[in-house]
Design a protein around this motif. Sequence first.
Motif: not given
Length: 57
Positions: A7-13, A43-57
């Motif tokens: 989620g943090t990486l999705s804010l940068m790239m 193999l691991y799966f992770a659900e990331i809510d990128t919109e939520n990370y951006r909203k809470n910036l």
Amino acid sequence: MAQDLLGTLSLMMELPAPSAAQTAIEKAKTADEEDFRYSQGTLYFAEIDTENYRKNL
């Protein structure tokens, strides 16, 4: 922890689009980067809510 990291990486790239497990394995087998060649690992799966990370910036 993986969700927070990605989620943090999705804010940068821009993260790659999600793919099916078999597609991900095939991509790993043909990767140019040595660090990306993990096709024999777990193999691991992770659900990331990128919109939520951006909203809470």
